[in-house]
Motif scaffolding. Structure first.
Motif, PDB file in Angstrom:
ATOM      1  N   TYR A 134      16.712  -0.013 128.942  1.00  0.00           N
ATOM      2  CA  TYR A 134      18.117   0.153 129.034  1.00  0.00           C
ATOM      3  C   TYR A 134      19.044  -0.108 126.943  1.00  0.00           C
ATOM      4  O   TYR A 134      18.732  -1.144 126.621  1.00  0.00           O
ATOM      5  N   THR A 135      18.828   0.330 126.444  1.00  0.00           N
ATOM      6  CA  THR A 135      19.813   0.496 125.318  1.00  0.00           C
ATOM      7  C   THR A 135      21.355  -0.140 125.032  1.00  0.00           C
ATOM      8  O   THR A 135      21.394  -0.565 124.568  1.00  0.00           O
ATOM      9  N   HIS A 136      21.884   0.000 126.336  1.00  0.00           N
ATOM     10  CA  HIS A 136      23.074  -0.382 126.174  1.00  0.00           C
ATOM     11  C   HIS A 136      23.322  -0.589 128.421  1.00  0.00           C
ATOM     12  O   HIS A 136      22.648   0.080 128.860  1.00  0.00           O
ATOM     13  N   ASP A 137      24.189  -1.642 128.360  1.00  0.00           N
ATOM     14  CA  ASP A 137      23.787  -2.416 130.110  1.00  0.00           C
ATOM     15  C   ASP A 137      25.206  -1.347 130.883  1.00  0.00           C
ATOM     16  O   ASP A 137      24.769  -1.440 131.946  1.00  0.00           O
ATOM     17  N   THR A 138      25.806  -0.205 130.421  1.00  0.00           N
ATOM     18  CA  THR A 138      26.157   0.779 130.921  1.00  0.00           C
ATOM     19  C   THR A 138      25.863   2.257 131.098  1.00  0.00           C
ATOM     20  O   THR A 138      25.792   3.042 130.832  1.00  0.00           O
ATOM     21  N   TYR A 139      24.151   2.494 130.516  1.00  0.00           N
ATOM     22  CA  TYR A 139      23.079   3.172 130.972  1.00  0.00           C
ATOM     23  C   TYR A 139      22.293   3.692 132.022  1.00  0.00           C
ATOM     24  O   TYR A 139      22.001   2.097 132.656  1.00  0.00           O
ATOM     25  N   CYS A 140      21.816   4.966 132.292  1.00  0.00           N
ATOM     26  CA  CYS A 140      21.142   4.660 133.644  1.00  0.00           C
ATOM     27  C   CYS A 140      20.184   5.207 133.085  1.00  0.00           C
ATOM     28  O   CYS A 140      19.700   6.367 131.813  1.00  0.00           O
ATOM     29  N   GLU A 141      18.755   4.701 134.225  1.00  0.00           N
ATOM     30  CA  GLU A 141      17.273   5.853 133.771  1.00  0.00           C
ATOM     31  C   GLU A 141      17.088   6.892 135.267  1.00  0.00           C
ATOM     32  O   GLU A 141      17.752   6.900 136.322  1.00  0.00           O
ATOM     33  N   ALA A 142      16.991   7.718 134.805  1.00  0.00           N
ATOM     34  CA  ALA A 142      16.940   9.241 135.852  1.00  0.00           C
ATOM     35  C   ALA A 142      15.776   9.394 135.708  1.00  0.00           C
ATOM     36  O   ALA A 142      14.626   9.957 134.634  1.00  0.00           O
ATOM     37  N   TRP A 143      15.275  10.562 137.019  1.00  0.00           N
ATOM     38  CA  TRP A 143      14.310  11.109 137.311  1.00  0.00           C
ATOM     39  C   TRP A 143      14.972  12.871 137.633  1.00  0.00           C
ATOM     40  O   TRP A 143      15.654  12.823 138.348  1.00  0.00           O
ATOM     41  N   PHE A 144      14.615  13.938 136.533  1.00  0.00           N
ATOM     42  CA  PHE A 144      15.087  15.373 136.388  1.00  0.00           C
ATOM     43  C   PHE A 144      14.143  15.795 136.885  1.00  0.00           C
ATOM     44  O   PHE A 144      12.983  15.599 136.816  1.00  0.00           O
ATOM     45  N   ARG A 145      13.638  17.071 137.798  1.00  0.00           N
ATOM     46  CA  ARG A 145      13.233  18.270 137.863  1.00  0.00           C
ATOM     47  C   ARG A 145      13.735  19.486 137.830  1.00  0.00           C
ATOM     48  O   ARG A 145      14.734  19.543 138.269  1.00  0.00           O
ATOM     49  N   GLN A 146      12.720  20.334 137.069  1.00  0.00           N
ATOM     50  CA  GLN A 146      13.007  21.754 136.988  1.00  0.00           C
ATOM     51  C   GLN A 146      12.394  22.834 137.420  1.00  0.00           C
ATOM     52  O   GLN A 146      10.624  22.647 137.011  1.00  0.00           O
ATOM     53  N   ASP A 147      12.623  23.446 138.048  1.00  0.00           N
ATOM     54  CA  ASP A 147      11.358  24.404 138.428  1.00  0.00           C
ATOM     55  C   ASP A 147      11.742  26.121 138.015  1.00  0.00           C
ATOM     56  O   ASP A 147      13.282  25.783 137.472  1.00  0.00           O
ATOM     57  N   LEU A 148      10.497  26.743 138.044  1.00  0.00           N
ATOM     58  CA  LEU A 148      10.946  28.161 136.739  1.00  0.00           C
ATOM     59  C   LEU A 148      12.436  28.755 137.181  1.00  0.00           C
ATOM     60  O   LEU A 148      12.456  28.702 138.645  1.00  0.00           O
ATOM     61  N   GLY A 149      12.725  28.732 136.332  1.00  0.00           N
ATOM     62  CA  GLY A 149      13.985  29.851 136.635  1.00  0.00           C
ATOM     63  C   GLY A 149      15.186  29.170 137.211  1.00  0.00           C
ATOM     64  O   GLY A 149      16.530  29.795 137.500  1.00  0.00           O
ATOM     65  N   LEU A 150      15.187  27.920 137.047  1.00  0.00           N
ATOM     66  CA  LEU A 150      16.293  26.956 137.518  1.00  0.00           C
ATOM     67  C   LEU A 150      17.252  25.871 136.825  1.00  0.00           C
ATOM     68  O   LEU A 150      16.241  25.614 135.422  1.00  0.00           O
ATOM     69  N   GLU A 151      17.781  25.313 137.207  1.00  0.00           N
ATOM     70  CA  GLU A 151      18.567  24.815 136.319  1.00  0.00           C
ATOM     71  C   GLU A 151      17.957  23.133 136.598  1.00  0.00           C
ATOM     72  O   GLU A 151      17.717  22.776 137.544  1.00  0.00           O
ATOM     73  N   ARG A 152      17.817  22.794 135.263  1.00  0.00           N
ATOM     74  CA  ARG A 152      17.430  20.765 135.618  1.00  0.00           C
ATOM     75  C   ARG A 152      18.105  19.974 136.595  1.00  0.00           C
ATOM     76  O   ARG A 152      19.468  20.229 135.929  1.00  0.00           O
ATOM     77  N   GLU A 153      17.662  19.202 137.332  1.00  0.00           N
ATOM     78  CA  GLU A 153      18.514  18.640 139.141  1.00  0.00           C
ATOM     79  C   GLU A 153      18.044  17.330 138.295  1.00  0.00           C
ATOM     80  O   GLU A 153      17.036  16.797 138.715  1.00  0.00           O
ATOM     81  N   VAL A 154      18.996  16.552 138.980  1.00  0.00           N
ATOM     82  CA  VAL A 154      19.401  15.306 138.934  1.00  0.00           C
ATOM     83  C   VAL A 154      18.433  14.803 140.361  1.00  0.00           C
ATOM     84  O   VAL A 154      18.960  15.483 141.437  1.00  0.00           O
ATOM     85  N   VAL A 155      17.106  14.323 140.148  1.00  0.00           N
ATOM     86  CA  VAL A 155      16.308  13.593 141.663  1.00  0.00           C
ATOM     87  C   VAL A 155      17.116  12.346 142.088  1.00  0.00           C
ATOM     88  O   VAL A 155      17.230  12.098 143.394  1.00  0.00           O
ATOM     89  N   ALA A 156      17.004  11.086 141.563  1.00  0.00           N
ATOM     90  CA  ALA A 156      17.574  10.106 141.590  1.00  0.00           C
ATOM     91  C   ALA A 156      17.492   9.558 140.295  1.00  0.00           C
ATOM     92  O   ALA A 156      16.593   9.629 139.218  1.00  0.00           O
ATOM     93  N   SER A 157      18.707   8.319 140.191  1.00  0.00           N
ATOM     94  CA  SER A 157      18.829   7.145 138.882  1.00  0.00           C
ATOM     95  C   SER A 157      18.612   5.694 139.490  1.00  0.00           C
ATOM     96  O   SER A 157      18.842   5.494 140.421  1.00  0.00           O
TER      97      SER A 157
END
Length: 126
Positions: free
Chosen positions: A27-50
């Motif tokens: 964490y670079t700052h305590d207001t930061y989040c860590e998250a997993w995103f996924r992206q399939d071909l032709g689709l927008e990158r979407e958040v999976v979990a944070s």
């Protein structure tokens, strides 16, 4: 400098499990989040979990009850435990770090994240 490296992707059959890891998180700052995103071909990158610095989590509706995000701050590693995998879970999974949304409990959007890994490919066959 934050260098994120994902691992754990692969090919499994529907119903199987995978555990993704992202090394290099801090964490670079305590207001930061860590998250997993996924992206399939032709689709927008979407958040999976944070997860935020207090351990509060968000999940996409499509993965609730199946995926679990966790962090090991001593190891600077973020995890994504994925169970009961479905073909629609296929995609490249990225870990990212960035400011948490101003609204508590809201998942971050990809354009708000500051640091990204290069991704790990997950393929689920039916």
């Amino acid at each position: 400098e934050v260098n994120l490296v994902e691992s754990g992707g692969g090919s499994v059959q529907s119903g199987g499990s995978l555990r993704l890891s992202c090394a290099g998180t801090r964490y670079t700052h305590d207001t930061y989040c860590e998250a997993w995103f996924r992206q399939d071909l032709g689709l927008e990158r979407e958040v999976v979990a944070s997860i935020d610095a207090k351990g509060r989590t968000t999940y996409a509706d499509s993965v609730k009850g199946r995926f679990t995000i966790s962090q090991d701050n001593a190891k600077n590693t973020l995890y994504l435990e994925m169970n009961s995998l479905k073909p629609e879970d296929t995609g490249t999974y990225y870990c990212a770090i960035g400011p948490c949304p101003a609204v508590a409990g809201k998942a971050p959007h990809y354009y708000g994240m500051d640091y990204w890994g290069k991704g790990t490919l997950v393929t689920i066959s039916s």
